[in-house]
Design a protein around this motif. Structure first.
Motif, PDB file in Angstrom:
ATOM      1  N   SER A 154       1.988  58.851   3.617  1.00  0.00           N
ATOM      2  CA  SER A 154       1.889  58.862   2.148  1.00  0.00           C
ATOM      3  C   SER A 154       3.268  58.852   1.505  1.00  0.00           C
ATOM      4  O   SER A 154       3.505  58.135   0.537  1.00  0.00           O
ATOM      5  CB  SER A 154       1.112  60.090   1.674  1.00  0.00           C
ATOM      6  OG  SER A 154      -0.239  60.001   2.033  1.00  0.00           O
ATOM      7  N   LYS A 179      -2.546  57.269  -0.604  1.00  0.00           N
ATOM      8  CA  LYS A 179      -3.161  58.586  -0.473  1.00  0.00           C
ATOM      9  C   LYS A 179      -4.281  58.515   0.557  1.00  0.00           C
ATOM     10  O   LYS A 179      -5.008  57.536   0.621  1.00  0.00           O
ATOM     11  CB  LYS A 179      -3.742  59.056  -1.816  1.00  0.00           C
ATOM     12  CG  LYS A 179      -2.731  59.120  -2.932  1.00  0.00           C
ATOM     13  CD  LYS A 179      -1.684  60.161  -2.658  1.00  0.00           C
ATOM     14  CE  LYS A 179      -0.662  60.205  -3.777  1.00  0.00           C
ATOM     15  NZ  LYS A 179       0.602  60.698  -3.361  1.00  0.00           N
ATOM     16  N   PHE A 232      -7.813  60.205   2.014  1.00  0.00           N
ATOM     17  CA  PHE A 232      -8.956  60.997   1.585  1.00  0.00           C
ATOM     18  C   PHE A 232      -9.788  61.330   2.816  1.00  0.00           C
ATOM     19  O   PHE A 232     -10.258  60.431   3.515  1.00  0.00           O
ATOM     20  CB  PHE A 232      -9.779  60.194   0.570  1.00  0.00           C
ATOM     21  CG  PHE A 232     -11.009  60.907   0.099  1.00  0.00           C
ATOM     22  CD1 PHE A 232     -10.918  61.944  -0.817  1.00  0.00           C
ATOM     23  CD2 PHE A 232     -12.255  60.536   0.574  1.00  0.00           C
ATOM     24  CE1 PHE A 232     -12.059  62.600  -1.245  1.00  0.00           C
ATOM     25  CE2 PHE A 232     -13.399  61.199   0.146  1.00  0.00           C
ATOM     26  CZ  PHE A 232     -13.301  62.227  -0.762  1.00  0.00           C
ATOM     27  N   THR A 292      -5.914  54.139  -1.924  1.00  0.00           N
ATOM     28  CA  THR A 292      -6.548  55.251  -1.233  1.00  0.00           C
ATOM     29  C   THR A 292      -7.108  54.786   0.106  1.00  0.00           C
ATOM     30  O   THR A 292      -7.776  53.753   0.181  1.00  0.00           O
ATOM     31  CB  THR A 292      -7.686  55.847  -2.084  1.00  0.00           C
ATOM     32  OG1 THR A 292      -7.154  56.270  -3.336  1.00  0.00           O
ATOM     33  CG2 THR A 292      -8.343  57.031  -1.385  1.00  0.00           C
TER      34      THR A 292
END
Length: 108
Positions: free
Chosen positions: A41, A47, A49, A91
């Motif tokens: 990251s 990001k 998850f 993401t």
């Protein structure tokens, strides 16, 4: 109109600079996979998850990659952990790979 185009172009250029999915360098030995996600990251702006049940504290990995693409990094993590990844925009969702049924029965 020209000002709007310039503003839109500047925003797109800034966005393109913040997500770098090439040139990832990781040198880790027996580190929790969540720590590796944090490092990716930092280097890419992406990001991750995931739930704690997916990424347990006992899931340790070792990587020695220099200037690797995101796909290569994630492929190596998959090889070591049986995790799979799905990317949407900035993401990356992480989940456990489903076992594949063998023709003669059983799973691998």
């Amino acid at each position: 109109v020209i000002c709007s185009f310039f503003l839109m172009y500047s925003t797109l250029s800034l966005h393109a600079q913040t997500v770098n999915t090439e040139n990832i360098t990781l040198k880790v030995q027996n580190q929790p996979v969540s720590d590796v996600f944090n490092e990716i990251s930092k280097q890419t702006g992406l990001k991750f998850f995931y739930g704690q049940t997916v990424v347990s504290g006992q899931m340790l990995i070792s990587l020695n990659l220099t200037n690797a693409s995101l796909n290569n990094v994630l492929s190596e993590i998959t090889r070591q952990t049986n995790l799979q990844f799905s990317r949407e925009d900035n993401t990356i969702s992480v989940s456990l790979s489903q076992p594949v049924a063998r023709a003669g029965g059983g799973y691998y």
